[in-house]
Write a protein that holds these residues in place. Sequence first.
Motif, short mmCIF file in Angstrom:
data_model
loop_
_atom_site.label_atom_id
_atom_site.label_comp_id
_atom_site.label_asym_id
_atom_site.label_seq_id
_atom_site.Cartn_x
_atom_site.Cartn_y
_atom_site.Cartn_z
N VAL A 110 27.09 17.26 42.44
CA VAL A 110 27.31 18.25 41.37
C VAL A 110 27.38 19.65 41.95
O VAL A 110 26.50 20.07 42.70
N CYS A 111 28.43 20.38 41.60
CA CYS A 111 28.44 21.82 41.86
C CYS A 111 28.20 22.47 40.50
O CYS A 111 29.03 22.38 39.60
N LEU A 112 27.03 23.05 40.37
CA LEU A 112 26.58 23.59 39.08
C LEU A 112 26.76 25.10 39.10
O LEU A 112 26.18 25.79 39.94
N ARG A 113 27.58 25.59 38.18
CA ARG A 113 27.84 27.03 38.16
C ARG A 113 27.71 27.59 36.74
O ARG A 113 28.64 27.53 35.94
N PRO A 114 26.54 28.13 36.41
CA PRO A 114 26.37 28.74 35.09
C PRO A 114 27.09 30.09 35.04
O PRO A 114 27.09 30.82 36.03
N VAL A 115 27.67 30.39 33.92
CA VAL A 115 28.39 31.67 33.78
C VAL A 115 27.91 32.36 32.51
O VAL A 115 28.12 31.87 31.40
N ARG A 116 27.24 33.48 32.68
CA ARG A 116 26.75 34.24 31.53
C ARG A 116 26.96 35.73 31.80
O ARG A 116 27.14 36.14 32.95
N TRP A 117 26.89 36.49 30.74
CA TRP A 117 27.10 37.93 30.87
C TRP A 117 25.77 38.65 30.86
O TRP A 117 24.85 38.27 30.12
N ASN B 72 22.28 16.91 44.46
CA ASN B 72 22.24 15.45 44.25
C ASN B 72 20.96 15.18 43.46
O ASN B 72 19.86 15.26 44.02
N TYR B 73 21.09 14.91 42.18
CA TYR B 73 19.90 14.76 41.33
C TYR B 73 19.11 13.50 41.66
O TYR B 73 17.96 13.40 41.30
N VAL B 74 19.74 12.55 42.36
CA VAL B 74 19.03 11.31 42.69
C VAL B 74 18.10 11.53 43.88
O VAL B 74 16.91 11.21 43.83
N THR B 75 18.63 12.12 44.95
CA THR B 75 17.80 12.33 46.14
C THR B 75 17.00 13.63 46.05
O THR B 75 16.04 13.81 46.79
#
Length: 442
Positions: free
Chosen positions: A125-132, A353-356
């Motif tokens: 997963v490449c997690l990229r939150p975007v907020r102002w 990697n949420y599993v490892t």
Amino acid sequence: MADFTPQVPAGGAKITKTPTGLVVPDHPIIPFIEGDGTGPDIWRASVRVLDAAVAKAYGGQRKIEWMEVLAGEKAFNATGNWLPDSTVDACRDYLVSIKGPLTTPVGGGIRSLNVALRQMLDLYVCLRPVRWFEGVPSPVKKPGDVDMVIFRENTEDIYAGIEFEPGSDDAQKVLDFLAKEFPKGFDKIRFGTKAKTDDWNKALEGIGAPARDLPVQVGVGIKPVSYLGTERLVHSAIGYAIQNNRKSVTLVHKGNIMKFTEGAFRDFGYKIARDFYGAVELDGGPWHVIPEGKPGAGLVIKDAIADAFLQQILLRPREYDVSATLNLNGDYLSDALAAQVGGIGIAPGANINYVTGHAVFEATHGTAPKYADLDKVNPGSVILSGEMMLRYMGWTEAADAIIKAMDGAIGSKRVTYDFARLMDGATEVKCSEFADEIIKHL
Ligand SMILES: NC(=O)C1=CN([C@@H]2O[C@H](COP(=O)(O)OP(=O)(O)OC[C@H]3O[C@@H](n4cnc5c(N)ncnc54)[C@H](OP(=O)(O)O)[C@@H]3O)[C@@H](O)[C@H]2O)C=CC1
Ligand SMILES: O=C(O)CCC(=O)C(=O)O
Ligand SMILES: [Mg+2]
């Protein structure tokens, strides 16, 4: 080739993972990669903010023990190797790490070290939150309407690196194989056989180009998209949306054109929503919703074609929330959305990697080489990537302090060039001074 031996900090301990979650000691050892280009300036500024936030939140009881590992130019100069084994091993052994941007040449040269690290650790997963953040200058009228979280598949798609150079024997082998085994589909395209060369020359005459004997010069790339890769990505995105009370998950794809890769991603995505979360078709489909009585009831799982999605998020950002998408779409989407909330200078990210439990935190932006060593650019993306890291470790108080301080620093209007050039009444400060400003507001 020489390797590099990281200096393990004496007073620290490893972060570990049990089936119930991460176990984080009070003095965790966290490997960091400074990065190329503007990386060193940004890292020097960011590490001060992260340390100050932890000190402020835990009064000295907790402290990160940083351990430098090398990658990119610094690694090459020290060891002759762009990505030493010791770096990959450290990120694997210590579970959580953070990095600055690394250069990737276009065309030839080394393949992306960033992508290599994601693939070697299987950080899917490449997690990229975007907020102002209030006050950040933006090209859109209502940047505050953007509050989205991108889940970008991080190991497959054309980033798998299965490519064959134009004119190479290997490319020719692949083309010959396709021509022999799949003549029907293959015949649609001019691939440079002699007959096709004649066709090309005839067509080019029309624009005044000289006739020539064109060699076969077809670059070939392969785009793998698997059910497993999609399952773990979409499962993570829907799980995140449920945990964080989000309204929708949009599967972003180009399945109208690439039916068995991008289209498969969409179909797999809906299947995962049904199989794992009990989602049912909404008004006859294809959108789905999680029905009453199930965890996440009311969450809508929908899909959008990538080009249309890019204009919709500009025009109607409130209709979108969490998105799940393939690697290349996610790359484009990250920079486009970052621009919408004021730029790439404050766009954080994580590869997980949420599993490892393995996670490498990093900014969305690159090395911005023209600003290297000028102490000029915005360190916000790495600082906010650090904030994500602290939250991932369960150090919520320190993470919250960083968000509050970022708000305060932007509110003070003493900001780096990227914000100052668009913000009325702002004073431009250096990268290091912006870090000071954030620390002041912790
Ligand atoms: N994860 C990683 O390590 C990544 C690495 N890269 C690599 O980085 C290199 C350069 O890539 P490039 O395409 O130029 O993209 P960059 O993201 O490095 O820079 C593009 C532009 O974004 C703005 N920008 C970038 N960083 C900041 C910052 N911290 N503060 C304010 N503005 C910023 C600047 O805009 P302006 O000119 O308007 O001031 C800059 O010119 C390439 O080798 C690429 O492969 C790229 C992306 C991710
Ligand atoms: O690896 C690179 O050089 C580019 C990666 C990138 O653009 C990204 O991850 O957003
Ligand atoms: Mg990118």
